[in-house]
Design an enzyme around this catalytic site. Structure first.
Site, PDB file in Angstrom:
ATOM      1  N   ARG A  54       0.846  -1.193   0.000  1.00 44.14           N
ATOM      2  CA  ARG A  54       0.000   0.000   0.000  1.00 44.14           C
ATOM      3  C   ARG A  54       0.887   1.250   0.000  1.00 44.14           C
ATOM      4  O   ARG A  54       1.955   1.263   0.642  1.00 44.14           O
ATOM      5  CB  ARG A  54      -0.893   0.044   1.242  1.00 44.14           C
ATOM      6  CG  ARG A  54      -2.058  -0.917   1.206  1.00 44.14           C
ATOM      7  CD  ARG A  54      -3.110  -0.520   0.173  1.00 44.14           C
ATOM      8  NE  ARG A  54      -4.238  -1.428   0.156  1.00 44.14           N
ATOM      9  CZ  ARG A  54      -4.378  -2.457  -0.674  1.00 44.14           C
ATOM     10  NH1 ARG A  54      -3.441  -2.728  -1.574  1.00 44.14           N
ATOM     11  NH2 ARG A  54      -5.456  -3.211  -0.635  1.00 44.14           N
ATOM     12  N   HIS A 108      -0.760  -0.007  -9.824  1.00 39.62           N
ATOM     13  CA  HIS A 108      -1.503  -0.921  -8.938  1.00 39.62           C
ATOM     14  C   HIS A 108      -2.012  -2.134  -9.728  1.00 39.62           C
ATOM     15  O   HIS A 108      -3.223  -2.395  -9.786  1.00 39.62           O
ATOM     16  CB  HIS A 108      -2.664  -0.187  -8.240  1.00 39.62           C
ATOM     17  CG  HIS A 108      -3.113  -0.892  -6.982  1.00 39.62           C
ATOM     18  ND1 HIS A 108      -3.506  -0.238  -5.853  1.00 39.62           N
ATOM     19  CD2 HIS A 108      -3.227  -2.213  -6.680  1.00 39.62           C
ATOM     20  CE1 HIS A 108      -3.855  -1.110  -4.918  1.00 39.62           C
ATOM     21  NE2 HIS A 108      -3.689  -2.332  -5.399  1.00 39.62           N
TER      22      HIS A 108
HETATM   23  P1  NDP Z   1      -2.088 -11.562   4.872  1.00 39.23           P
HETATM   24  O1  NDP Z   1      -3.043 -10.990   5.846  1.00 39.23           O
HETATM   25  O2  NDP Z   1      -2.267 -12.959   4.422  1.00 39.23           O
HETATM   26  O3  NDP Z   1      -0.604 -11.438   5.482  1.00 39.23           O
HETATM   27  C1  NDP Z   1      -0.139 -10.306   6.116  1.00 39.23           C
HETATM   28  C2  NDP Z   1       1.266 -10.575   6.655  1.00 39.23           C
HETATM   29  O4  NDP Z   1       1.780  -9.367   7.216  1.00 39.23           O
HETATM   30  C3  NDP Z   1       1.257 -11.615   7.770  1.00 39.23           C
HETATM   31  O5  NDP Z   1       2.383 -12.450   7.649  1.00 39.23           O
HETATM   32  C4  NDP Z   1       1.374 -10.769   9.026  1.00 39.23           C
HETATM   33  O6  NDP Z   1       2.016 -11.401  10.118  1.00 39.23           O
HETATM   34  C5  NDP Z   1       2.242  -9.620   8.528  1.00 39.23           C
HETATM   35  N1  NDP Z   1       2.088  -8.448   9.395  1.00 39.23           N
HETATM   36  C6  NDP Z   1       0.964  -7.752   9.673  1.00 39.23           C
HETATM   37  N2  NDP Z   1       1.220  -6.756  10.544  1.00 39.23           N
HETATM   38  C7  NDP Z   1       2.542  -6.848  10.826  1.00 39.23           C
HETATM   39  C8  NDP Z   1       3.420  -6.127  11.685  1.00 39.23           C
HETATM   40  N3  NDP Z   1       2.984  -5.101  12.432  1.00 39.23           N
HETATM   41  N4  NDP Z   1       4.716  -6.487  11.739  1.00 39.23           N
HETATM   42  C9  NDP Z   1       5.171  -7.550  11.018  1.00 39.23           C
HETATM   43  N5  NDP Z   1       4.396  -8.286  10.177  1.00 39.23           N
HETATM   44  C10 NDP Z   1       3.096  -7.932  10.098  1.00 39.23           C
HETATM   45  O7  NDP Z   1      -2.059 -10.578   3.628  1.00 39.23           O
HETATM   46  P2  NDP Z   1      -1.769 -10.902   2.093  1.00 39.23           P
HETATM   47  O8  NDP Z   1      -0.466 -11.579   1.984  1.00 39.23           O
HETATM   48  O9  NDP Z   1      -2.953 -11.551   1.488  1.00 39.23           O
HETATM   49  O10 NDP Z   1      -1.699  -9.412   1.488  1.00 39.23           O
HETATM   50  C11 NDP Z   1      -0.784  -8.465   1.990  1.00 39.23           C
HETATM   51  C12 NDP Z   1      -1.106  -7.087   1.451  1.00 39.23           C
HETATM   52  O11 NDP Z   1      -0.747  -6.971   0.083  1.00 39.23           O
HETATM   53  C13 NDP Z   1      -2.591  -6.712   1.451  1.00 39.23           C
HETATM   54  O12 NDP Z   1      -3.012  -6.282   2.729  1.00 39.23           O
HETATM   55  C14 NDP Z   1      -2.648  -5.601   0.431  1.00 39.23           C
HETATM   56  O13 NDP Z   1      -2.440  -4.363   1.059  1.00 39.23           O
HETATM   57  C15 NDP Z   1      -1.478  -5.901  -0.510  1.00 39.23           C
HETATM   58  N6  NDP Z   1      -1.930  -6.315  -1.833  1.00 39.23           N
HETATM   59  C16 NDP Z   1      -1.543  -5.592  -2.928  1.00 39.23           C
HETATM   60  C17 NDP Z   1      -1.903  -5.971  -4.192  1.00 39.23           C
HETATM   61  C18 NDP Z   1      -1.450  -5.234  -5.393  1.00 39.23           C
HETATM   62  O14 NDP Z   1      -1.931  -5.513  -6.504  1.00 39.23           O
HETATM   63  N7  NDP Z   1      -0.536  -4.287  -5.267  1.00 39.23           N
HETATM   64  C19 NDP Z   1      -2.740  -7.161  -4.416  1.00 39.23           C
HETATM   65  C20 NDP Z   1      -3.076  -7.862  -3.213  1.00 39.23           C
HETATM   66  C21 NDP Z   1      -2.691  -7.438  -1.971  1.00 39.23           C
HETATM   67  P3  NDP Z   1       1.373 -12.695  10.829  1.00 39.23           P
HETATM   68  O15 NDP Z   1       1.440 -13.770   9.784  1.00 39.23           O
HETATM   69  O16 NDP Z   1       2.272 -12.955  11.959  1.00 39.23           O
HETATM   70  O17 NDP Z   1      -0.035 -12.320  11.182  1.00 39.23           O
HETATM   71  C1  OXD Z   2      -5.692  -6.025  -2.943  1.00 35.82           C
HETATM   72  C2  OXD Z   2      -5.208  -5.144  -4.014  1.00 35.82           C
HETATM   73  O1  OXD Z   2      -5.695  -5.644  -1.783  1.00 35.82           O
HETATM   74  O2  OXD Z   2      -5.454  -5.440  -5.201  1.00 35.82           O
HETATM   75  O3  OXD Z   2      -6.078  -7.157  -3.292  1.00 35.82           O
HETATM   76  O4  OXD Z   2      -4.551  -4.150  -3.730  1.00 35.82           O
END
Ligand code: NDP
Ligand code: OXD
Length: 310
Positions: free
Chosen positions: A225, A273
């Site tokens: 993000r 994006h």
């Molecule tokens: P998940 O919820 O599956 O995973 C999030 C990960 O981040 C987990 O491993 C979590 O740790 C870790 N995390 C969260 N907070 C913290 C913190 N404070 N410190 C350290 N680690 C942290 O999310 P996804 O993998 O599905 O997606 C991640 C992000 O990617 C989405 O939220 C979105 O913003 C972005 N995204 C962007 C896209 C694009 O096209 N650019 C497409 C899809 C997603 P833990 O496992 O320990 O809970």
């Molecule tokens: C998502 C994205 O959050 O596309 O899936 O950014």
């Protein structure tokens, strides 16, 4: 029983409505702005909903985020309270993110921007880079996307470190967790990939302090993000050489405003994006399945935790 759909663009809203109608002929599906009876809406399907748009829906059972992130839903300060939020995730989306990460990690690893700049001035300069086995890549966030990307990077041969909130065990990945593991995670990293959710704890995490802990000349890839990044800190780090290059897919304001310096910075690659863009034909199948499952069982595996923020 009706479903209200809202995306920022009207034509996209119509596209999603049509796809969902084809898959769910027994449901009434409307663009959110055209719902005839708000009391009948039990599910909303949204990407960046406008503030207060869901207030009239008093019988909402769940909100479906048209994406893995839920920050765009939580940004609605008038969001109905305690309504479960369902994330839209799946192998198709994970595959797309893996491709994006591999493409841009390899691009930075093999110094492609410098090679392209040399071609533009017809300069035959052989830049020697180490093999992937000599390069440390750090992946921030080890959820659906981060863990899959980290695993793929190990298969290419990189030394991969990963960072999450709770400790993880991923074959071939050196895993670190929490604030106490952050410094060790960053140390020696030459390519940093951000795949964190946007929460109060992660906002602004790509900042000068983080950049200064990386190896000099490191690259940064932000596919998570825009507000993870402090834009001015990145520009300063690029100009000083602390950061050698950046690939950015997400921005504080999207579309990225025309006057933003990232558009023209020679060390920045801007993608609009699209790292793992969800399309209606694929995404509607995931959404329909999630709504049906939630309707039948009251839960789905991809429920977000709104209090945690992801
Ligand atoms: P998940 O919820 O599956 O995973 C999030 C990960 O981040 C987990 O491993 C979590 O740790 C870790 N995390 C969260 N907070 C913290 C913190 N404070 N410190 C350290 N680690 C942290 O999310 P996804 O993998 O599905 O997606 C991640 C992000 O990617 C989405 O939220 C979105 O913003 C972005 N995204 C962007 C896209 C694009 O096209 N650019 C497409 C899809 C997603 P833990 O496992 O320990 O809970
Ligand atoms: C998502 C994205 O959050 O596309 O899936 O950014």
């Amino acid at each position: 029983m009706s479903i209200a759909v809202s995306l920022p663009a009207e034509d996209k809203t119509e596209w999603w409505c049509q796809m969902l109608r084809d898959l769910m002929p027994d449901w009434d599906i409307y663009p959110m702005s055209k719902v005839p009876d708000p009391e009948k809406v039990t599910y909303s399907v949204v990407w960046r909903p406008t503030t207060g748009a869901m207030t009239p829906f008093k019988n909402l059972k769940a909100i479906v985020s048209l994406g893995a992130g839920i920050d765009h839903v939580l940004a609605d300060k008038e969001l109905p309270e305690d309504v479960p939020i369902i994330r839209t995730v799946g192998t198709d989306l994970t595959q797309r993110m893996k491709e994006y990460v591999a493409l841009h990690v390899l691009r930075h690893h093999r110094e492609l921007p410098a090679i392209q700049a040399n071609q533009n001035r017809q300069a035959w300069e052989q830049i020697i880079v180490p093999p992937a086995t000599g390069r440390r890549v750090g992946v921030m966030g080890l959820g659906n996307l981060g863990a899959a990307a980290a695993e793929l990077l190990t298969q290419i041969g990189f030394q991969v470190a990963g960072w999450s909130r709770a400790p993880k065990d991923i074959p071939g990945v050196q895993c670190y967790a929490g604030a106490e593991g952050f410094g060790a995670f960053l140390e020696g990293t030459e390519i940093l990939v951000c795949l964190l959710p946007l929460t109060e704890n992660t906002r602004g995490i790509l900042n000068a302090d983080t950049f200064n802990r990386l190896k000099r000349g490191a690259s940064v890839i932000n596919a998570a993000r825009g507000p993870h990044l402090v834009d001015s800190d990145l520009i300063e780090a690029l100009n000083s050489g602390q950061i050698g290059g950046a690939t950015l897919d997400v921005f504080h304001v999207e579309p990225l405003p025309a006057a933003h310096p990232f558009w023209t910075h020679p060390k920045v690659t801007v993608t609009p994006h699209v790292a793992s863009l969800i399309d209606a034909p694929t995404g509607s199948k995931i959404v329909a399945k999630n709504i049906r499952t939630f309707q039948e069982t009251g839960s789905v595996p991809d429920l977000a935790d709104a209090k945690r923020g992801y």
